[in-house]
Structures are given as C-alpha cells and as structure tokens.
Design a protein around this motif. Structure first.
Motif, mmCIF file in Angstrom:
data_model
loop_
_atom_site.group_PDB
_atom_site.id
_atom_site.type_symbol
_atom_site.label_atom_id
_atom_site.label_comp_id
_atom_site.label_asym_id
_atom_site.label_seq_id
_atom_site.Cartn_x
_atom_site.Cartn_y
_atom_site.Cartn_z
ATOM 1 N N HIS A 17 2.242 2.200 -13.122
ATOM 2 C CA HIS A 17 1.153 1.914 -14.049
ATOM 3 C C HIS A 17 -0.044 1.419 -13.248
ATOM 4 N N ASP A 18 -1.166 1.298 -13.901
ATOM 5 C CA ASP A 18 -2.427 1.071 -13.198
ATOM 6 C C ASP A 18 -2.586 -0.407 -12.856
ATOM 7 N N ALA A 19 -1.856 -0.852 -11.831
ATOM 8 C CA ALA A 19 -1.830 -2.270 -11.491
ATOM 9 C C ALA A 19 -2.365 -2.574 -10.096
ATOM 10 N N PHE A 20 -2.801 -1.552 -9.366
ATOM 11 C CA PHE A 20 -3.124 -1.763 -7.956
ATOM 12 C C PHE A 20 -4.592 -1.491 -7.622
ATOM 13 N N ILE A 24 -7.936 2.457 -0.347
ATOM 14 C CA ILE A 24 -6.917 3.411 -0.777
ATOM 15 C C ILE A 24 -7.423 4.147 -2.009
ATOM 16 N N ASP A 25 -7.176 5.435 -2.079
ATOM 17 C CA ASP A 25 -7.627 6.266 -3.202
ATOM 18 C C ASP A 25 -6.557 6.270 -4.295
ATOM 19 N N VAL A 26 -6.879 5.680 -5.451
ATOM 20 C CA VAL A 26 -5.957 5.705 -6.585
ATOM 21 C C VAL A 26 -6.088 7.052 -7.286
ATOM 22 N N VAL A 27 -5.090 7.898 -7.119
ATOM 23 C CA VAL A 27 -5.115 9.235 -7.713
ATOM 24 C C VAL A 27 -4.759 9.180 -9.197
ATOM 25 N N ALA A 84 1.579 16.008 -17.779
ATOM 26 C CA ALA A 84 1.339 17.341 -17.200
ATOM 27 C C ALA A 84 0.089 17.330 -16.328
ATOM 28 N N ALA A 85 -0.947 16.628 -16.794
ATOM 29 C CA ALA A 85 -2.190 16.551 -16.019
ATOM 30 C C ALA A 85 -1.965 15.814 -14.704
ATOM 31 N N LEU A 86 -1.141 14.759 -14.745
ATOM 32 C CA LEU A 86 -0.860 14.015 -13.520
ATOM 33 C C LEU A 86 -0.075 14.878 -12.536
ATOM 34 N N ILE A 87 0.881 15.643 -13.025
ATOM 35 C CA ILE A 87 1.648 16.532 -12.155
ATOM 36 C C ILE A 87 0.726 17.536 -11.461
ATOM 37 N N SER A 88 -0.194 18.092 -12.215
ATOM 38 C CA SER A 88 -1.151 19.050 -11.630
ATOM 39 C C SER A 88 -2.032 18.374 -10.588
ATOM 40 N N LEU A 89 -2.457 17.157 -10.889
ATOM 41 C CA LEU A 89 -3.322 16.427 -9.963
ATOM 42 C C LEU A 89 -2.588 16.093 -8.674
ATOM 43 N N ILE A 90 -1.336 15.666 -8.777
ATOM 44 C CA ILE A 90 -0.551 15.346 -7.580
ATOM 45 C C ILE A 90 -0.397 16.572 -6.692
ATOM 46 N N ARG A 91 -0.138 17.718 -7.316
ATOM 47 C CA ARG A 91 -0.017 18.959 -6.530
ATOM 48 C C ARG A 91 -1.342 19.318 -5.874
ATOM 49 N N ARG A 92 -2.416 19.208 -6.635
ATOM 50 C CA ARG A 92 -3.733 19.595 -6.115
ATOM 51 C C ARG A 92 -4.169 18.688 -4.967
ATOM 52 N N GLU A 93 -3.844 17.392 -5.068
ATOM 53 C CA GLU A 93 -4.266 16.428 -4.057
ATOM 54 C C GLU A 93 -3.272 16.303 -2.909
ATOM 55 N N ASN A 94 -2.173 17.066 -2.979
ATOM 56 C CA ASN A 94 -1.135 17.004 -1.939
ATOM 57 C C ASN A 94 -0.633 15.572 -1.713
ATOM 58 N N VAL A 95 -0.382 14.879 -2.814
ATOM 59 C CA VAL A 95 0.122 13.502 -2.753
ATOM 60 C C VAL A 95 1.563 13.518 -2.254
ATOM 61 N N ARG A 96 1.844 12.695 -1.296
ATOM 62 C CA ARG A 96 3.172 12.690 -0.675
ATOM 63 C C ARG A 96 4.191 11.837 -1.417
ATOM 64 N N ALA A 97 3.731 10.798 -2.118
ATOM 65 C CA ALA A 97 4.677 9.855 -2.715
ATOM 66 C C ALA A 97 4.192 9.365 -4.068
ATOM 67 N N VAL A 98 5.123 9.246 -5.001
ATOM 68 C CA VAL A 98 4.920 8.541 -6.259
ATOM 69 C C VAL A 98 5.703 7.239 -6.139
ATOM 70 N N PHE A 99 5.037 6.107 -6.409
ATOM 71 C CA PHE A 99 5.637 4.806 -6.143
ATOM 72 C C PHE A 99 6.135 4.152 -7.430
ATOM 73 N N PRO A 100 7.457 4.099 -7.643
ATOM 74 C CA PRO A 100 7.985 3.322 -8.772
ATOM 75 C C PRO A 100 7.709 1.836 -8.563
ATOM 76 N N GLU A 101 7.858 1.065 -9.645
ATOM 77 C CA GLU A 101 7.671 -0.384 -9.555
ATOM 78 C C GLU A 101 8.970 -1.103 -9.915
ATOM 79 N N SER A 102 9.148 -2.267 -9.336
ATOM 80 C CA SER A 102 10.428 -2.971 -9.425
ATOM 81 C C SER A 102 10.808 -3.371 -10.845
ATOM 82 N N SER A 103 9.823 -3.624 -11.716
ATOM 83 C CA SER A 103 10.124 -4.130 -13.058
ATOM 84 C C SER A 103 10.020 -3.066 -14.141
#
Length: 324
Positions: free
Chosen positions: A207-210, A219-222, A241-260
């Motif tokens: 979620h948008d916490a960083f 750091i670029d928040v995608v 679906a939009a986020l999935i497309s954006l991650i592919r387009r931006e070649n994002v290497r990692a999606v970061f889960p959060e502990s809670s």
C-alpha cells in the motif's frame, strides 16, 4: 492476527466497566510511592513507542497501544488501553487519522493527559502537503523520513522534560545518543540506496506507505497493490490490471509485500509480471522482538536492504551497522 478483541456494543461495555473501576488511575505521581512514581506515558504506534522508550529510558513508564505487526488502520482499542490512559500524563499520537481511535480512548478514560500530535510538527513534507495544523494530512507515514523521526524525538524529549523536569538530564542524554544513531542510519541508507542506478530504483509496495522514504532517497514509486495510504481500501480489478501493465512496462524487478498485510495479492501480481515478491517491508508497524524490524532503526535498515536487494535482483545489499 490483527487485534480485534473488542467491537461494537461489547467494546463500549467493556471499556465502561474498566473506567468504572479506575477511580484512582488518574492520581498524579505526587500521590504515589517513590518506587512507582515514574512519569506515565502512552505511545500509540510501535514507532512512537520505540521513540519514547529510547528517550524516556527508566524514568518513564510507557504503555504502547499497538503491538508488533498490528495494523493501526483498523485497530480496536482494548480495556487495558483505557485503564492505562486514565493514569497517563502524556499521550503521544501519530496524527492524520492513522491512530484516530485514540481520541475515543482518551475520552473514555476520564483522565486529563496532554495529547501530543507528533505529525503536526514534522519538518519535511511531501509535495502538496500543507503547513501547520494540516501538516501530513496527505500521508501519515512521516516517520519513514529519518529527519521527521529526529523532529519527533526532539519533541518527545521536550515534552518529557516539561512534564518531569527532575529527569531533564536523563531525557537530554538519551535523546542526544538516539538522535546520533538516527542520523548515522540516514546517511548509511543514502549511501547504500545510491549504489543502485536511479533508473533501477522502482518501488511497488503493498500500500502507499513509502512516499517519505522514496522522497528522501530518490526512489521512484511506480505504484501500490492497494492504491491508498490506508490498508482498509480494496483495489478494483481494473486497478490491479493497470498495475500489472505498469510493472511490465517499467520492467519492475520486485513487488514488496508488507509484514502486517496479507501478501497473497502482491505475490499474485508478482507471478503475473515475472517480478520477485521475496523481499518484505515494514510499512505501518515494527516487527516482533528478535526480528529484523524489531526497532525503528532496525526497521529502516531492513527496508533499505530489502529494497536494494529487490531493485538489483539480489546483486547488492546494505550492511547498516547503525540499524542493529
């Protein structure tokens, strides 16, 4: 599991029972024996609790409301929280509705503590945030910029001194030592993150916490799995679906889960895009004792290391001794 012990009418009844048997809870320290006459302080979040613990030391008796891995956005206060608040002289809150439930706890307690909103006086804002009383109202996660954490520690020190001037030297000495460690950590994170080329610093979180962390360390928040600063929001199918497309387009290497937060959706999105979901962040809460996020310093060091590893596919790491 998140704390959900008391809800609805049952919660109110339980709280009122505790208050009714707490007639002496609001007694001042002057009415107590010297052996138990410590300054009574409430800290709502795990981060604030850690700040108060480091500054107050043995001179302050801290009751921390949230426990590790508790989500502050949907916390339900317990009778013990009301009982402890009834006898407190100081209550430190995060502000910006992250710990909005504390207003009711204070009201139900029957005490008269000084409530200090630490988020109102942070020095560093995100673009678009206003000054003064409305500061941080766009993003309550201000502690992810260590400069804001330093300001909170200084305010905690000053409030403790005003409430308990006999221990001024203790509070000043503890604060000075802790501020030095926060400053050292800040410089260490800066140096480590900047080992990664700017075009590879692409962040997708649960979620948008960083926003504050990202602004501080370039750091670029995608995007975020939950496109909100509250974990109570739910993403729509279109947003996912939009986020999935954006991650592919931006070649994002990692999606970061959060502990809670339940990691399932983040892991699903990572699988869909070929990104990693192996690096967990501490977003709204510290981790349990013994974990990499057990203190504020450890949490931010662990977050920096996880991000750098995720950005580089495990090729780079951060060894931040000040965060230990």
């Amino acid at each position: 599991m998140r704390d959900r012990e008391f809800k609805g009418p049952l919660a109110v009844s339980a709280v009122l029972v505790v208050v009714s048997f707490c007639g002496a809870c609001g007694a001042g320290r002057g009415d107590l024996d010297d052996a138990v006459s410590k300054l009574e302080v409430i800290g709502t979040t795990t981060q604030i609790g850690d700040f108060v613990r480091n500054v107050g030391g043995d001179a302050a008796d801290l009751h921390q409301i949230l426990q590790p891995n508790s989500d502050p956005h949907d916390y339900e206060p317990r009778p013990d929280d009301v009982k402890e608040t009834a006898g407190a002289e100081l209550v430190f809150v995060n502000g910006d509705k992250l710990d909005h439930w504390m207003d009711e706890v204070v009201a139900q307690s029957g005490g008269n503590p000084r409530v200090v909103d630490l988020g109102k006086s942070i020095p560093v804002k995100l673009p678009g945030e206003s000054e003064g009383e409305e500061a941080s109202r766009y993003d309550p996660h201000w502690w992810h910029d260590p400069r804001n954490a330093e300001a909170a520690v200084e305010q905690i020190r000053d409030e403790l001194i005003e409430a308990d001037p006999d221990h001024r030297e203790v509070y000043e000495r503890n604060a000075d030592a802790y501020l030095a460690r926060i400053n050292e950590l800040d410089h260490g994170i800066q140096a480590c993150v900047h080992k990664v080329p700017p075009e590879e610093r692409k962040l997708v979180t649960d979620h948008d916490a960083f926003g504050y962390f990202a602004q501080r360390y370039d750091i670029d928040v995608v995007g975020a799995v939950i496109p909100s600063q509250s974990t109570q929001a739910q993403p729509s199918a279109g947003e996912t679906a939009a986020l999935i497309s954006l991650i592919r387009r931006e070649n994002v290497r990692a999606v970061f889960p959060e502990s809670s937060i339940n990691p399932k959706l983040a892991e699903t999105i990572a699988r869909e895009t070929g990104a990693s979901a192996d690096y967990t962040l501490y977003g709204d809460t510290l981790g349990p004792k013994g974990s990499n996020g057990a203190t504020y310093l450890k949490m931010e060091a662990a977050n920096a290391n996880a991000m750098v590893e995720g950005f580089t596919g495990g090729q780079e790491t951060c060894d931040l001794s000040s965060g230990r």
